[in-house]
Design a protein around this motif. Structure first.
Motif, PDB file in Angstrom:
ATOM      1  N   ILE A 121       0.818  -1.212   0.000  1.00 28.51           N
ATOM      2  CA  ILE A 121       0.000   0.000   0.000  1.00 28.51           C
ATOM      3  C   ILE A 121       0.854   1.265   0.000  1.00 28.51           C
ATOM      4  N   ASP A 122       2.016   1.240   0.638  1.00 30.18           N
ATOM      5  CA  ASP A 122       2.864   2.437   0.632  1.00 30.18           C
ATOM      6  C   ASP A 122       3.339   2.757  -0.785  1.00 30.18           C
ATOM      7  N   GLY A 123       3.693   1.721  -1.548  1.00 25.78           N
ATOM      8  CA  GLY A 123       4.120   1.954  -2.924  1.00 25.78           C
ATOM      9  C   GLY A 123       2.987   2.473  -3.789  1.00 25.78           C
ATOM     10  N   ILE A 124       1.810   1.898  -3.621  1.00 27.23           N
ATOM     11  CA  ILE A 124       0.642   2.316  -4.405  1.00 27.23           C
ATOM     12  C   ILE A 124       0.250   3.747  -4.061  1.00 27.23           C
ATOM     13  N   LEU A 125       0.174   4.052  -2.772  1.00 26.17           N
ATOM     14  CA  LEU A 125      -0.245   5.392  -2.355  1.00 26.17           C
ATOM     15  C   LEU A 125       0.740   6.469  -2.814  1.00 26.17           C
ATOM     16  N   ARG A 126       2.019   6.146  -2.795  1.00 30.38           N
ATOM     17  CA  ARG A 126       3.012   7.117  -3.264  1.00 30.38           C
ATOM     18  C   ARG A 126       2.814   7.412  -4.750  1.00 30.38           C
ATOM     19  N   ALA A 127       2.473   6.375  -5.509  1.00 30.59           N
ATOM     20  CA  ALA A 127       2.219   6.573  -6.937  1.00 30.59           C
ATOM     21  C   ALA A 127       0.946   7.380  -7.164  1.00 30.59           C
TER      22      ALA A 127
END
Length: 347
Positions: A121-127
């Motif tokens: 989720i951290d990678g997705i939210l950053r994108a």
């Protein structure tokens, strides 16, 4: 209002502002990225080339697709992997003039193989944040429960999501439909409602109309994913028309998974003619042969959609979104402005 030529139709579809409401981010993993991530993470995959992967994308049903879908997901290991995957999708739909997207992700598909919830989720939210800042595309994130797993597993995932609930717009229900009715998840959806999360569910793709009724009456969903088989039940048609609940329809997906034998048989045009709030979406575009505009174009050709149909689909994509009323109104005006300018330009 008919188009005067195929080129005019293509140009109109290409630039009309639109949103996407049914997209599994893991399903946007292109074979080339699968190979790149496998190499970066030193993972063996059972394919020798990207072309070999594409040849494997010949499905006869939903389960055939899911088997290879979960296999491909295995290359996603780090936060950067999830960021790269998500940004690649947003760059692609930016080319289709999508200005908003509400995307699904499947945390259980990652936590089950030892990837931390936070990593995905951290990678997705950053994108998502970067896509808005650099591409001007707004977005919302919907966390899906895998229906072939238990409701207890879904509750555990909802608990794990607690620190992120201010950045998760809603919960959904996906994966193998047959044998896993919506009623199986009625308690966890009630809990999600208590947490002020929006709710959506896949129903009526392969499952019967009864699954759609369960999603409406037991899960009390805010939006229906697929919903094709609602057309088999006059009562469902009336309920969906009266409520104007959005149906997130995915024509090329339905064709790839043999939900329809040919695109000319797809029910989307009938949905529109019946006054249902149908929307156009790509589902898992890397697996099903097309992103958002590909679905618009192929379906317009197969079903002889006219300009008014395309306008309705684009407007429905905002009406069915979880954007604020004010933002929806602004987006509808943006479409009207586009149509006016297009008509002036084309005479």
């Amino acid at each position: 209002m008919s188009f005067t030529s195929p080129e005019q139709r293509q140009a109109f579809i290409a630039d009309i502002p639109k949103a996407e409401l049914h997209l599994h981010i893991e399903g946007s993993l292109e074979p080339e990225m699968m190979f790149a991530l496998a190499q970066r993470n030193d993972i063996d995959i059972p394919f020798a080339s990207a072309e070999e992967v594409r040849k494997a994308y010949a499905f006869s049903n939903l389960q055939d697709f899911l088997d290879i879908y979960y296999q491909g997901m295995n290359v996603l290991r780090t936060e950067q992997d999830f960021y790269d995957l998500t940004m690649a999708y947003f760059k692609r739909i930016h080319a289709d003039n999508a200005i908003h997207a509400e995307i699904f992700f499947d945390p259980q598909g990652h936590t089950e193989r030892g990837i931390a919830f936070s990593t995905a989720i951290d990678g997705i939210l950053r994108a998502l944040s970067d896509a808005e800042a650099h591409l001007g595309i707004t977005s919302k994130l919907i966390m899906c429960f895998l229906r072939h797993l238990s409701e207890d597993d879904a509750f555990a995932t909802l608990e794990e999501a607690t620190p992120y609930l201010d950045r998760i717009a809603g919960v959904g229900l996906d994966s193998s439909e047959l044998g896993h009715p919506p009623s199986k998840f009625s308690k966890v959806f009630a809990k999600a409602k208590m947490l002020d999360l929006k709710t959506v569910a896949h129903a009526g793709e392969e499952g019967p109309p009864e699954y759609i009724w369960e999603a409406l009456d037991l899960l009390k969903i805010d939006r229906m994913d697929h919903g094709n088989r609602s057309l088999e039940d006059d009562g469902l048609i009336a309920k969906l028309r009266d409520s104007q609940m959005a149906l997130t329809v995915c024509p090329l997906s339905n064709l790839s998974l043999c939900v329809v034998d040919k695109l000319e048989d797809h029910p989307l045009k009938k949905m529109l003619d019946l006054g249902l709030c149908a929307t156009m979406n790509s589902d898992d575009p890397s697996y099903f042969g097309g992103y958002l505009n590909d679905n618009y174009e192929a379906t317009a050709v197969a079903l002889d959609l006219d300009k008014d149909d395309i306008i309705t689909l684009a407007k429905n994509s905002f009406r069915g979104s979880f954007l604020s009323e004010n933002t929806v109104a602004q987006s509808l005006q943006r479409i009207d402005d586009y149509v006016l300018a297009f008509d002036r330009k084309t005479g």
